[in-house]
Design an enzyme around this catalytic site. Structure first.
Site, PDB file in Angstrom:
ATOM      1  N   LYS A 252     -11.236   2.008  10.658  1.00 39.40           N
ATOM      2  CA  LYS A 252     -12.021   3.228  10.887  1.00 39.40           C
ATOM      3  C   LYS A 252     -13.496   2.860  10.792  1.00 39.40           C
ATOM      4  CE  LYS A 252      -9.106   7.028   9.354  1.00 39.40           C
ATOM      5  NZ  LYS A 252      -9.062   8.218   8.486  1.00 39.40           N
TER       6      LYS A 252
ATOM      7  N   HIS B 151      -9.961  13.689  -0.384  1.00 36.04           N
ATOM      8  CA  HIS B 151     -11.145  13.501   0.453  1.00 36.04           C
ATOM      9  C   HIS B 151     -11.628  14.766   1.146  1.00 36.04           C
ATOM     10  CE1 HIS B 151     -10.649   9.309  -0.381  1.00 36.04           C
ATOM     11  NE2 HIS B 151     -11.632   8.960   0.420  1.00 36.04           N
TER      12      HIS B 151
ATOM     13  N   HIS C   2     -15.239  15.086   0.360  1.00 39.79           N
ATOM     14  CA  HIS C   2     -16.314  14.984   1.354  1.00 39.79           C
ATOM     15  C   HIS C   2     -17.243  16.195   1.275  1.00 39.79           C
ATOM     16  CE1 HIS C   2     -14.194  11.954   4.254  1.00 39.79           C
ATOM     17  NE2 HIS C   2     -14.821  11.359   3.276  1.00 39.79           N
TER      18      HIS C   2
ATOM     19  N   ARG D 172     -18.629  -2.150  25.217  1.00 35.95           N
ATOM     20  CA  ARG D 172     -17.294  -1.562  25.039  1.00 35.95           C
ATOM     21  C   ARG D 172     -16.417  -2.369  24.083  1.00 35.95           C
ATOM     22  NH1 ARG D 172     -17.628  -0.955  30.646  1.00 35.95           N
ATOM     23  NH2 ARG D 172     -18.273   1.154  31.236  1.00 35.95           N
TER      24      ARG D 172
ATOM     25  N   ASN E 270      -6.254  10.315   2.865  1.00 39.58           N
ATOM     26  CA  ASN E 270      -7.326  11.303   2.678  1.00 39.58           C
ATOM     27  C   ASN E 270      -7.116  12.166   1.444  1.00 39.58           C
ATOM     28  OD1 ASN E 270      -8.965  10.728   4.998  1.00 39.58           O
ATOM     29  ND2 ASN E 270      -7.238  11.448   6.198  1.00 39.58           N
TER      30      ASN E 270
ATOM     31  N   ARG F  39      -0.800   8.151   7.929  1.00 40.34           N
ATOM     32  CA  ARG F  39      -2.025   7.551   7.400  1.00 40.34           C
ATOM     33  C   ARG F  39      -2.939   8.586   6.754  1.00 40.34           C
ATOM     34  NH1 ARG F  39      -6.334   3.355  10.316  1.00 40.34           N
ATOM     35  NH2 ARG F  39      -7.836   3.460   8.609  1.00 40.34           N
TER      36      ARG F  39
ATOM     37  N   GLU G 140     -10.616   5.114  -5.500  1.00 41.42           N
ATOM     38  CA  GLU G 140      -9.779   4.845  -4.322  1.00 41.42           C
ATOM     39  C   GLU G 140      -8.495   4.131  -4.740  1.00 41.42           C
ATOM     40  OE1 GLU G 140     -10.653   6.239  -1.607  1.00 41.42           O
ATOM     41  OE2 GLU G 140     -12.824   6.092  -1.297  1.00 41.42           O
TER      42      GLU G 140
ATOM     43  N   GLU H   2      -3.750   7.730  12.804  1.00 39.70           N
ATOM     44  CA  GLU H   2      -3.544   9.009  12.111  1.00 39.70           C
ATOM     45  C   GLU H   2      -2.951  10.053  13.055  1.00 39.70           C
ATOM     46  OE1 GLU H   2      -6.653  11.289   9.720  1.00 39.70           O
ATOM     47  OE2 GLU H   2      -6.713   9.318   8.814  1.00 39.70           O
TER      48      GLU H   2
ATOM     49  N   HIS I 247     -19.576   8.006  -3.229  1.00 38.05           N
ATOM     50  CA  HIS I 247     -18.379   8.442  -2.510  1.00 38.05           C
ATOM     51  C   HIS I 247     -17.172   8.520  -3.464  1.00 38.05           C
ATOM     52  CE1 HIS I 247     -15.416   8.820   0.676  1.00 38.05           C
ATOM     53  NE2 HIS I 247     -14.777   7.773   0.175  1.00 38.05           N
TER      54      HIS I 247
ATOM     55  N   LYS J 270      -2.845  -0.142   1.606  1.00 34.84           N
ATOM     56  CA  LYS J 270      -3.527   0.442   2.776  1.00 34.84           C
ATOM     57  C   LYS J 270      -2.992  -0.173   4.069  1.00 34.84           C
ATOM     58  CE  LYS J 270      -7.663   2.223   4.728  1.00 34.84           C
ATOM     59  NZ  LYS J 270      -9.092   2.466   4.680  1.00 34.84           N
TER      60      LYS J 270
HETATM   61  N1  LIG Z   1     -13.998   3.192   7.140  1.00 33.02           N
HETATM   62  C1  LIG Z   1     -13.247   3.537   6.132  1.00 33.02           C
HETATM   63  O1  LIG Z   1     -12.017   3.507   6.213  1.00 33.02           O
HETATM   64  C2  LIG Z   1     -13.907   3.952   4.857  1.00 33.02           C
HETATM   65  C3  LIG Z   1     -13.133   4.065   3.701  1.00 33.02           C
HETATM   66  C4  LIG Z   1     -13.770   4.370   2.520  1.00 33.02           C
HETATM   67  C5  LIG Z   1     -15.131   4.576   2.489  1.00 33.02           C
HETATM   68  N2  LIG Z   1     -15.842   4.477   3.631  1.00 33.02           N
HETATM   69  C6  LIG Z   1     -17.303   4.685   3.620  1.00 33.02           C
HETATM   70  O2  LIG Z   1     -17.898   3.691   2.807  1.00 33.02           O
HETATM   71  C7  LIG Z   1     -19.084   4.205   2.240  1.00 33.02           C
HETATM   72  C8  LIG Z   1     -19.065   3.964   0.763  1.00 33.02           C
HETATM   73  O3  LIG Z   1     -18.931   2.579   0.534  1.00 33.02           O
HETATM   74  P1  LIG Z   1     -19.761   1.854  -0.614  1.00 33.02           P
HETATM   75  O4  LIG Z   1     -19.501   2.520  -1.891  1.00 33.02           O
HETATM   76  O5  LIG Z   1     -19.518   0.400  -0.479  1.00 33.02           O
HETATM   77  O6  LIG Z   1     -21.275   2.236  -0.227  1.00 33.02           O
HETATM   78  P2  LIG Z   1     -22.522   1.345   0.120  1.00 33.02           P
HETATM   79  O7  LIG Z   1     -22.308   0.502   1.280  1.00 33.02           O
HETATM   80  O8  LIG Z   1     -23.679   2.274   0.135  1.00 33.02           O
HETATM   81  O9  LIG Z   1     -22.652   0.384  -1.146  1.00 33.02           O
HETATM   82  C9  LIG Z   1     -22.965   0.932  -2.403  1.00 33.02           C
HETATM   83  C10 LIG Z   1     -24.246   0.280  -2.957  1.00 33.02           C
HETATM   84  O10 LIG Z   1     -23.942  -1.023  -3.404  1.00 33.02           O
HETATM   85  C11 LIG Z   1     -24.829  -1.967  -2.820  1.00 33.02           C
HETATM   86  N3  LIG Z   1     -24.077  -3.211  -2.753  1.00 33.02           N
HETATM   87  C12 LIG Z   1     -22.992  -3.476  -1.982  1.00 33.02           C
HETATM   88  N4  LIG Z   1     -22.486  -4.682  -2.314  1.00 33.02           N
HETATM   89  C13 LIG Z   1     -23.273  -5.169  -3.310  1.00 33.02           C
HETATM   90  C14 LIG Z   1     -23.246  -6.356  -4.087  1.00 33.02           C
HETATM   91  N5  LIG Z   1     -22.278  -7.257  -3.945  1.00 33.02           N
HETATM   92  N6  LIG Z   1     -24.224  -6.536  -5.000  1.00 33.02           N
HETATM   93  C15 LIG Z   1     -25.194  -5.592  -5.187  1.00 33.02           C
HETATM   94  N7  LIG Z   1     -25.242  -4.451  -4.510  1.00 33.02           N
HETATM   95  C16 LIG Z   1     -24.300  -4.248  -3.576  1.00 33.02           C
HETATM   96  C17 LIG Z   1     -25.252  -1.344  -1.533  1.00 33.02           C
HETATM   97  O11 LIG Z   1     -26.474  -1.858  -1.091  1.00 33.02           O
HETATM   98  C18 LIG Z   1     -25.348   0.119  -1.940  1.00 33.02           C
HETATM   99  O12 LIG Z   1     -26.570   0.365  -2.564  1.00 33.02           O
HETATM  100  C19 LIG Z   1     -19.136   5.672   2.597  1.00 33.02           C
HETATM  101  O13 LIG Z   1     -19.998   5.856   3.677  1.00 33.02           O
HETATM  102  C20 LIG Z   1     -17.713   5.978   2.996  1.00 33.02           C
HETATM  103  O14 LIG Z   1     -17.628   7.047   3.910  1.00 33.02           O
HETATM  104  C21 LIG Z   1     -15.260   4.173   4.800  1.00 33.02           C
HETATM  105 ZN   LIG Z   2     -12.738   7.191   0.356  1.00 32.17          ZN
END
Ligand SMILES: NC(=O)c1ccc[n+]([C@@H]2O[C@H](COP(=O)([O-])OP(=O)(O)OC[C@H]3O[C@@H](n4cnc5c(N)ncnc54)[C@H](O)[C@@H]3O)[C@@H](O)[C@H]2O)c1
Ligand SMILES: [Zn+2]
Length: 368
Positions: A147, A256, A260, A125, A253, A249, A189, A241, A272, A231
């Site tokens: 999130k 998005h 999405h 938990r 989006n 908040r 972003e 939200e 993304h 942010k």
């Molecule tokens: N929780 C939230 O508030 C929130 C906000 C925005 C996005 N997201 C989520 O985040 C995800 C997208 O994030 P992302 O673009 O980081 O995706 P990701 O984690 O897939 O990373 C993108 C790619 O970069 C690689 N990578 C990461 N850091 C690296 C580094 N320093 N050197 C080499 N390679 C590296 C990863 O292995 C991957 O192949 C989506 O799932 C999205 O929904 C969440």
């Molecule tokens: Zn986003």
């Protein structure tokens, strides 16, 4: 680390925490973790790309601070935000007898952060959670604000929890190994934050296009800091939200809802941020039609996105009917009505609820 990190604080009652930004900070991870969640052991979750690059440094730093870290490496890519991967992760925590005081540390991009954060939220938990974002997307968005979650076949991020980390440890030096495509995608972003909250920051992007594209170190640090600040303010004002007045908040989006849907329709072949860039172009069209955004401002944002190397027209065919069906599954749907965040004026946001068919079609057409 030569200089002390920049700190952005998220002031939430009982759950305030720091975002630390500093070149080389990964080597100080152990000490920073020990200060905030003291324990003898931790689990560090990373992916198959990031692990070989940064896991050793992270583990050594933790060891130096007296923390033994178990490592869990998941396959890189959005597909790891799945129930199946979560289940495997929980199996490993169970086999390690991961205890209540022991932190889970996410070392990676948004995928690792969302997955590991959700595991931290539900294991026993809730165990302490630390974000160590390595992608630009994670540094300026995903690791900030609590999130966490995974995807369902019906849509992105449908399973999840609000769960704040104890610490976000951002080392921009990690960006040196990120693929240029992933770096560029994340700039969407940053433009989003500027459009919804800070017109001066939008102008800053325009004057720094060259340095941003060249990943000039100081410019990138300034970008990360400003994004974290913007942010943080949204998270402080409306953590879950739930704003009853205004957009709260949910303004984050912007771009998005359609983004999405495009991401899903593309079978996640788009990054993304790329889908968000397209989603913003559509949301800007809705803003022009639905709430009076000037065409000049719309074109200004589209030009900035393009100048930064982001897509403003969609290379893959977009089936309007499929997109519409996907929109129905979005979390922004309430009372069966689809709600879009729009911007009547740069720096401001509003809701547009159930736009008419013609406007929605025009928004999708804008992407062709
Ligand atoms: N929780 C939230 O508030 C929130 C906000 C925005 C996005 N997201 C989520 O985040 C995800 C997208 O994030 P992302 O673009 O980081 O995706 P990701 O984690 O897939 O990373 C993108 C790619 O970069 C690689 N990578 C990461 N850091 C690296 C580094 N320093 N050197 C080499 N390679 C590296 C990863 O292995 C991957 O192949 C989506 O799932 C999205 O929904 C969440
Ligand atoms: Zn986003």
């Amino acid at each position: 680390m030569s200089t002390s990190p920049v700190t952005v604080r998220i002031n939430l009652p009982q759950r305030a925490y720091d975002l630390l930004i500093g070149h080389g900070l990964l080597h100080d991870l152990g000490r920073q973790v020990a200060l905030r969640c003291p324990a003898m052991r931790a689990a560090i979750v990373t992916d198959s790309n990031v692990g070989p690059l940064y896991l050793d440094a992270a583990i050594q730093s933790l060891q130096a601070a007296g923390i033994a870290a178990a490592q869990i490496v998941v396959p890189a890519g959005e597909a790891s935000k799945s129930l199946n991967q979560l289940s495997q992760l929980l199996d490993v925590l169970a086999s390690h007898h991961h205890a209540r005081d022991e932190p889970i540390i996410a070392l990676g991009g948004g995928v690792v952060g969302d997955l590991a954060g959700f595991a931290a939220a539900i294991w026993l938990r809730g165990v302490p959670f630390v974000q160590c974002p390595t992608s630009l997307e994670a540094m300026i968005d995903a690791s900030v604000g609590g999130k966490t979650g995974i995807n369902h076949a019906a849509g992105k991020n449908l399973i999840g929890a609000f769960y704040q980390p104890r610490l976000v440890c951002i080392d921009p030096a990690c960006l040196s190994t990120l693929l240029p495509r992933d770096y560029t995608a994340a700039l969407a972003e940053s433009v989003k934050h500027a459009v919804i909250a800070d017109p001066a920051f939008l102008a800053w992007h325009e004057t720094h296009v060259h340095d941003l594209r060249a990943q000039q170190a100081e410019t990138v640090c300034a970008l990360i800091e400003r994004n974290c600040q913007i942010k943080a303010r949204y998270v402080e004002q409306d953590e879950r939200e739930e704003a009853e007045k205004g957009v709260g908040r949910a303004a984050l989006n912007f771009g998005h809802t359609i983004g999405h849907a495009i991401e899903a329709v593309s079978s996640y072949s788009l990054r993304h941020g790329e889908a968000v860039s397209l989603g913003m172009v559509a949301a800007l069209e809705l803003s022009v039609r639905g709430c009076g955004l000037s065409d000049v401002d719309r074109r200004r944002v589209e030009a900035l996105l393009a100048a930064l190397g982001l897509p403003v027209r969609c290379a893959i065919p977009l089936d309007a009917n499929e997109l519409r069906a996907r929109l129905g599954a979005d979390k922004k749907v309430r009372d069966r009505r689809v709600r879009f965040v729009v911007t009547p004026k740069l720096g401001e946001t509003d809701w547009l609820i159930d736009p008419n068919e013609e406007d929605l079609r025009a928004a999708i057409d804008r992407l062709r």
